[in-house]
Scaffold this motif. Structure first.
Motif, PDB file in Angstrom:
ATOM      1  N   UNK A  45     -49.968 -34.694  20.772  1.00 54.12           N
ATOM      2  CA  UNK A  45     -50.042 -33.619  21.836  1.00 54.12           C
ATOM      3  C   UNK A  45     -48.567 -32.460  21.837  1.00 54.12           C
ATOM      4  N   UNK A  46     -50.005 -31.711  21.961  1.00 57.70           N
ATOM      5  CA  UNK A  46     -48.946 -30.522  22.121  1.00 57.70           C
ATOM      6  C   UNK A  46     -48.974 -30.266  23.764  1.00 57.70           C
ATOM      7  N   UNK A  47     -47.591 -29.710  23.821  1.00 54.19           N
ATOM      8  CA  UNK A  47     -47.577 -28.718  25.567  1.00 54.19           C
ATOM      9  C   UNK A  47     -46.541 -27.972  25.664  1.00 54.19           C
ATOM     10  N   UNK A  48     -46.629 -27.427  26.600  1.00 57.00           N
ATOM     11  CA  UNK A  48     -45.848 -25.792  26.436  1.00 57.00           C
ATOM     12  C   UNK A  48     -44.287 -25.936  26.282  1.00 57.00           C
ATOM     13  N   UNK A  49     -43.365 -25.017  25.797  1.00 62.56           N
ATOM     14  CA  UNK A  49     -42.426 -25.376  25.763  1.00 62.56           C
ATOM     15  C   UNK A  49     -41.359 -24.683  27.049  1.00 62.56           C
ATOM     16  N   UNK A  50     -40.112 -24.921  26.953  1.00 61.38           N
ATOM     17  CA  UNK A  50     -39.377 -24.243  27.376  1.00 61.38           C
ATOM     18  C   UNK A  50     -39.588 -22.720  27.685  1.00 61.38           C
ATOM     19  N   UNK A  51     -38.903 -21.930  28.657  1.00 59.17           N
ATOM     20  CA  UNK A  51     -38.548 -20.460  28.596  1.00 59.17           C
ATOM     21  C   UNK A  51     -38.136 -20.128  28.113  1.00 59.17           C
ATOM     22  N   UNK A  52     -37.419 -20.258  26.460  1.00 65.32           N
ATOM     23  CA  UNK A  52     -36.851 -20.073  25.290  1.00 65.32           C
ATOM     24  C   UNK A  52     -37.589 -19.225  24.268  1.00 65.32           C
ATOM     25  N   UNK A  53     -36.786 -18.065  24.316  1.00 58.96           N
ATOM     26  CA  UNK A  53     -37.206 -17.061  22.953  1.00 58.96           C
ATOM     27  C   UNK A  53     -38.049 -16.433  23.076  1.00 58.96           C
ATOM     28  N   UNK A  54     -39.125 -15.971  21.936  1.00 65.67           N
ATOM     29  CA  UNK A  54     -40.591 -15.282  22.695  1.00 65.67           C
ATOM     30  C   UNK A  54     -41.875 -16.628  22.250  1.00 65.67           C
ATOM     31  N   UNK A  55     -41.877 -17.433  21.765  1.00 65.32           N
ATOM     32  CA  UNK A  55     -42.755 -18.686  21.718  1.00 65.32           C
ATOM     33  C   UNK A  55     -41.899 -19.443  21.668  1.00 65.32           C
ATOM     34  N   UNK A  56     -42.865 -20.970  22.190  1.00 64.03           N
ATOM     35  CA  UNK A  56     -41.547 -22.295  22.362  1.00 64.03           C
ATOM     36  C   UNK A  56     -42.956 -23.297  21.979  1.00 64.03           C
ATOM     37  N   UNK A  57     -42.923 -24.267  21.429  1.00 68.52           N
ATOM     38  CA  UNK A  57     -43.441 -25.296  22.174  1.00 68.52           C
ATOM     39  C   UNK A  57     -42.815 -26.487  21.837  1.00 68.52           C
ATOM     40  N   UNK A  58     -43.760 -27.865  22.596  1.00 64.68           N
ATOM     41  CA  UNK A  58     -43.472 -29.069  22.316  1.00 64.68           C
ATOM     42  C   UNK A  58     -44.455 -29.702  21.836  1.00 64.68           C
ATOM     43  N   UNK A  59     -43.831 -30.860  21.503  1.00 69.24           N
ATOM     44  CA  UNK A  59     -44.885 -31.752  20.308  1.00 69.24           C
ATOM     45  C   UNK A  59     -44.496 -32.898  20.451  1.00 69.24           C
ATOM     46  N   UNK A  60     -45.492 -34.172  20.772  1.00 71.78           N
ATOM     47  CA  UNK A  60     -45.156 -35.614  21.249  1.00 71.78           C
ATOM     48  C   UNK A  60     -46.064 -36.302  20.581  1.00 71.78           C
ATOM     49  N   UNK A  61     -45.393 -37.339  19.788  1.00 68.80           N
ATOM     50  CA  UNK A  61     -45.967 -38.125  18.662  1.00 68.80           C
ATOM     51  C   UNK A  61     -46.048 -39.667  19.012  1.00 68.80           C
ATOM     52  N   UNK A  62     -47.051 -40.435  18.759  1.00 67.43           N
ATOM     53  CA  UNK A  62     -47.856 -41.628  19.592  1.00 67.43           C
ATOM     54  C   UNK A  62     -48.077 -42.225  18.645  1.00 67.43           C
ATOM     55  N   UNK A  63     -47.987 -43.772  18.341  1.00 68.17           N
ATOM     56  CA  UNK A  63     -48.473 -44.645  17.931  1.00 68.17           C
ATOM     57  C   UNK A  63     -49.434 -45.001  18.295  1.00 68.17           C
ATOM     58  N   UNK A  64     -50.477 -45.733  18.315  1.00 67.45           N
ATOM     59  CA  UNK A  64     -51.236 -46.755  19.595  1.00 67.45           C
ATOM     60  C   UNK A  64     -51.232 -46.775  20.519  1.00 67.45           C
ATOM     61  N   UNK A  65     -50.628 -44.831  21.051  1.00 68.87           N
ATOM     62  CA  UNK A  65     -50.747 -45.117  22.526  1.00 68.87           C
ATOM     63  C   UNK A  65     -49.299 -45.318  23.209  1.00 68.87           C
ATOM     64  N   UNK A  66     -48.164 -45.748  21.828  1.00 74.87           N
ATOM     65  CA  UNK A  66     -46.708 -45.448  22.136  1.00 74.87           C
ATOM     66  C   UNK A  66     -45.490 -44.349  21.472  1.00 74.87           C
ATOM     67  N   UNK A  67     -45.257 -43.609  22.782  1.00 75.16           N
ATOM     68  CA  UNK A  67     -44.136 -41.973  22.150  1.00 75.16           C
ATOM     69  C   UNK A  67     -43.875 -43.309  21.399  1.00 75.16           C
ATOM     70  N   UNK A  68     -43.550 -42.338  19.993  1.00 74.31           N
ATOM     71  CA  UNK A  68     -42.302 -42.240  19.006  1.00 74.31           C
ATOM     72  C   UNK A  68     -41.663 -41.079  18.395  1.00 74.31           C
ATOM     73  N   UNK A  69     -41.896 -40.237  19.623  1.00 68.59           N
ATOM     74  CA  UNK A  69     -41.053 -39.185  18.359  1.00 68.59           C
ATOM     75  C   UNK A  69     -41.427 -38.021  19.527  1.00 68.59           C
ATOM     76  N   UNK A  70     -40.129 -36.759  19.568  1.00 65.15           N
ATOM     77  CA  UNK A  70     -40.656 -35.082  20.367  1.00 65.15           C
ATOM     78  C   UNK A  70     -39.965 -34.657  19.373  1.00 65.15           C
ATOM     79  N   UNK A  71     -41.070 -33.535  19.411  1.00 64.93           N
ATOM     80  CA  UNK A  71     -40.142 -32.010  18.895  1.00 64.93           C
ATOM     81  C   UNK A  71     -40.040 -31.251  19.822  1.00 64.93           C
ATOM     82  N   UNK A  72     -39.632 -29.821  19.517  1.00 62.55           N
ATOM     83  CA  UNK A  72     -39.614 -28.796  19.577  1.00 62.55           C
ATOM     84  C   UNK A  72     -39.648 -27.173  18.610  1.00 62.55           C
TER      85      UNK A  72
END
Length: 200
Positions: free
Chosen positions: A130-157
């Motif tokens: 799942x892609x989400x808007x990132x915090x207001x840092x730098x020029x571009x930023x986005x957040x990723x959320x990873x899930x297996x079978x509906x359960x969140x397993x990790x996040x990224x920035x």
């Protein structure tokens, strides 16, 4: 490397230059399976969303116009057992944008949710990103959320700030919560951006 070390030391983290590893990678036609967790990532569905969650970037690693450092921070989260991994790239802004942020706002909307195949010991599995808007840092930023079978397993920035690109990630669960991971990643990313600005 100098900026990485300066930002990470207060957090108990460390950074390592990948120059020697890159020399050995240059002799390989395929990326090593042990390079990182991301080396077992397969294609995305739809394929155009690959820019947001690529497999190990063999060509980018070998680009001599970029500097590369791998970093990690241990003992994070309420239980002190979480870990955040990330790579830091430095290079011409246009090169970094083309390598890591080559997407339009329209593509980001189309890729709000997509799947990726992961090849593990038990065979291929699909994770949902799942892609989400990132915090207001730098020029571009986005957040990723990873899930297996509906359960969140990790996040990224991922953050682009001038001549620096940050790609950060953490497995979430008992060791570190999603909120803790994103808060710490945002804090470190902002410190990187501040250091880059002050060094120019």
């Amino acid at each position: 490397m100098a900026i990485s070390s300066k930002v990470l030391e207060p957090h108990g983290g460390r950074a390592e230059d990948t120059a020697m590893a890159r020399k050995s990678y240059a002799l390989m036609t395929q990326p090593p399976m042990s390079a990182s967790a991301s080396s077992i990532l397969g294609p995305t569905e739809p394929g155009e969303c690959n820019v947001f969650h690529r497999s190990w970037q063999h060509e980018a690693q070998l680009d001599p116009s970029m500097g590369f450092a791998l970093a990690e921070i241990f003992n994070v989260g309420a239980h002190g057992t979480g870990m955040i991994l990330f790579d830091v790239r430095s290079g011409p802004r246009e090169t970094l944008a083309r390598a890591d942020f080559d997407y339009s706002p329209e593509l980001m909307v189309r890729c709000t949710t997509f799947d990726q195949t992961v090849f593990g010991a038990t065979g291929p599995q699909k994770i949902t990103i799942q892609l989400l808007p990132g915090p207001d840092i730098g020029e571009k930023a986005y957040v990723t959320k990873e899930s297996f079978s509906g359960n969140t397993a990790g996040v990224g920035l991922r953050v682009l700030a001038g001549t620096v690109s940050l790609d950060m990630g953490a497995n979430t669960g008992l060791a570190i919560t999603e909120e803790e991971a994103l808060n710490l990643m945002s804090q470190i990313a902002q410190q990187f951006v501040d250091e880059v600005k002050s060094s120019h």
